[in-house]
Design a protein around this motif. Structure first.
Motif, PDB file in Angstrom:
ATOM      1  N   LEU A 158     -45.663  28.774 -94.636  1.00  0.00           N
ATOM      2  CA  LEU A 158     -44.603  27.815 -95.356  1.00  0.00           C
ATOM      3  C   LEU A 158     -44.446  26.366 -94.630  1.00  0.00           C
ATOM      4  N   ILE A 159     -44.360  26.565 -93.415  1.00  0.00           N
ATOM      5  CA  ILE A 159     -44.054  25.462 -92.567  1.00  0.00           C
ATOM      6  C   ILE A 159     -45.218  24.487 -92.264  1.00  0.00           C
ATOM      7  N   ASN A 160     -46.456  25.107 -92.529  1.00  0.00           N
ATOM      8  CA  ASN A 160     -47.704  24.363 -92.482  1.00  0.00           C
ATOM      9  C   ASN A 160     -47.786  23.619 -93.892  1.00  0.00           C
ATOM     10  N   ILE A 161     -47.596  24.375 -94.882  1.00  0.00           N
ATOM     11  CA  ILE A 161     -47.704  23.727 -96.231  1.00  0.00           C
ATOM     12  C   ILE A 161     -46.493  22.677 -96.467  1.00  0.00           C
ATOM     13  N   ILE A 162     -45.278  22.722 -96.018  1.00  0.00           N
ATOM     14  CA  ILE A 162     -44.355  21.738 -95.749  1.00  0.00           C
ATOM     15  C   ILE A 162     -44.902  20.549 -94.916  1.00  0.00           C
ATOM     16  N   LEU A 163     -45.475  20.601 -94.004  1.00  0.00           N
ATOM     17  CA  LEU A 163     -45.758  19.613 -92.919  1.00  0.00           C
ATOM     18  C   LEU A 163     -46.870  18.775 -93.923  1.00  0.00           C
ATOM     19  N   LEU A 164     -47.794  19.418 -94.395  1.00  0.00           N
ATOM     20  CA  LEU A 164     -48.937  18.730 -95.196  1.00  0.00           C
ATOM     21  C   LEU A 164     -48.471  18.108 -96.445  1.00  0.00           C
ATOM     22  N   LEU A 165     -47.301  18.707 -97.193  1.00  0.00           N
ATOM     23  CA  LEU A 165     -46.850  17.965 -98.324  1.00  0.00           C
ATOM     24  C   LEU A 165     -45.943  16.732 -97.700  1.00  0.00           C
TER      25      LEU A 165
END
Length: 422
Positions: free
Chosen positions: A349-356
């Motif tokens: 989730l943290i990686n997805i948040i950073l990408l967004l």
């Protein structure tokens, strides 16, 4: 603009004589202000060098001096500084150079006097106690002299005290006195924001205050250090949202330390938590709920989260700005943190948040036609890619292709933005 250029504009009937006079007056005021600023800078540096010079001269011959003479040498710089401050208040109250110079001299001479007297009479105590007492004695002078340099030195001093107590001391504590000392300096900073929002002294405070708080918040870590990640994320949320408030609406972005530190701090913290090391350890932590709820980490995390939530509500209620990519990240992180206590999915989730965040920041840069914001978004994605370079089993070919894609995106986006401006 010189007089010859003004004459040419007058002869061409581009401006009137009245407009030309207002332009001359504007530049005269700017030159006058520049002279005042330079005078203040020279006075401050002169005070620092004179103070250091006196200390070095005395220190060179210290062991050979009799006790009475040592006491005299300890108090002479302090009495001289106090006399200069008194003279300034009586005769040069409106002179920035005199105020800041004499106040700076007073700050260092007071510290030197305290250190010398402590050494002469072998007064017990550690470095943290010495700095704490020094700052307490300097605090009234900030308001008596109305000195911004003294305020900055005071903020640096209480940060030193907190670090000495909370990080470096053999009996490390949480340095709770720091927060009271910080509150006592806020009124001077508040007046600066209201009366001189664009002055250099205000800009320095806009950086020193958040840097100080960021450095000291970690001293609160005790029984539940994991909660400090929530506290720091909420702190950066307070900085970021506060940096968009009406106090800083007219400030240039580079002068807004809260906005920049809030944005960089949020992204840096998310990048550090995009690895699996933290989330592997978190589920194994045996949290005692009753102890957790009364811990100082939980208290500060709760307070900072509530303040950030208040700022978020206020900024959107007043429609100060459109929703930005980082506005509500502190709330999202709290949810992800709670999930992470039970599942490793939080790392994903943290990686997805950073990408967004990176993609939304790029869009924000395109929408506002701001190359700096656009490149910041691209750098977020590049940093995320670099983190995964060292954290995955992907082949070097695929890793290389990812870097090529990011590099090409930087070139294409910047070229497109620049063409739009032509």
């Amino acid at each position: 603009m010189n007089n010859n250029e003004l004459k040419r504009l007058l002869q061409a009937n581009i401006i009137t004589e009245d407009t030309a006079e207002r332009i001359r007056e504007y530049y005269r005021d700017n030159k006058r202000q520049s002279r005042f600023t330079l005078s203040a800078v020279f006075a401050i540096f002169a005070s620092v060098f004179v103070s250091m010079g006196i200390i070095l001269i005395i220190a060179h011959n210290w062991d050979e001096l009799p006790k009475l003479l040592k006491i005299v040498f300890a108090f002479v710089p302090l009495l001289t500084a106090q006399s200069l401050c008194l003279y300034t208040l009586i005769r040069n109250r409106d002179s920035i150079a005199w105020k800041e110079g004499s106040a700076t001299f007073l700050f260092f001479s007071l510290g030197a006097c305290m250190a010398l007297i402590s050494q002469i009479y072998h007064i017990p105590g550690d470095l943290a106690e010495f700095v704490f007492t020094w700052m307490i004695f300097c605090l009234p002078a900030i308001y008596i002299m109305n000195s911004s340099v003294l305020s900055i030195l005071y903020l640096a001093g209480i940060t030193w005290y907190a670090a000495e107590t909370g990080y470096w001391s053999s009996t490390s504590g949480s340095a709770l006195w720091y927060w009271l000392l910080l509150i006592l300096a806020i009124p001077h900073y508040y007046l600066l924001l209201h009366k001189h929002p664009e002055s250099n002294f205000t800009i320095y405070h806009n950086w020193v205050v958040p840097l100080s708080v960021t450095a000291v918040l970690g001293t609160l870590s005790a029984s539940f250090p994991e909660l400090m990640y929530v506290a720091y994320m909420s702190l950066f949320g307070v900085f970021y949202l506060g940096g968009q408030s009406s106090f800083f609406s007219s400030s240039k972005r580079r002068n807004n330390g809260y906005l920049i530190l809030g944005a960089l701090g949020t992204v840096s913290l998310l990048l550090s938590l995009s690895f699996e090391w933290f989330w592997k350890k978190l589920p194994a932590k045996d949290f005692d709920l009753s102890s957790l709820l009364i811990s100082q980490e939980f208290l500060f995390a709760l307070v900072l989260s509530c303040v950030a939530l208040l700022f978020l509500y206020q900024s959107n209620r007043l429609k100060i700005q459109r929703i930005k990519p980082l506005d509500g990240i502190f709330l999202v992180f709290i949810v992800v943190f709670m999930i992470g206590a039970y599942s490793m999915i939080s790392m994903i989730l943290i990686n997805i948040i950073l990408l967004l965040i990176g993609m939304m920041t790029i869009w924000e840069g395109v929408r506002s036609d701001h190359l700096g914001i656009l490149n910041y978004g691209v750098l977020i994605i590049a940093a995320l890619t670099l983190c995964r370079f060292f954290d995955t089993d992907l082949s070097f070919v695929i890793r290389g292709m990812l870097f090529i894609v990011v590099g090409a995106a930087i070139f294409i986006l910047n070229t497109w933005m620049l063409k739009k401006r032509i």
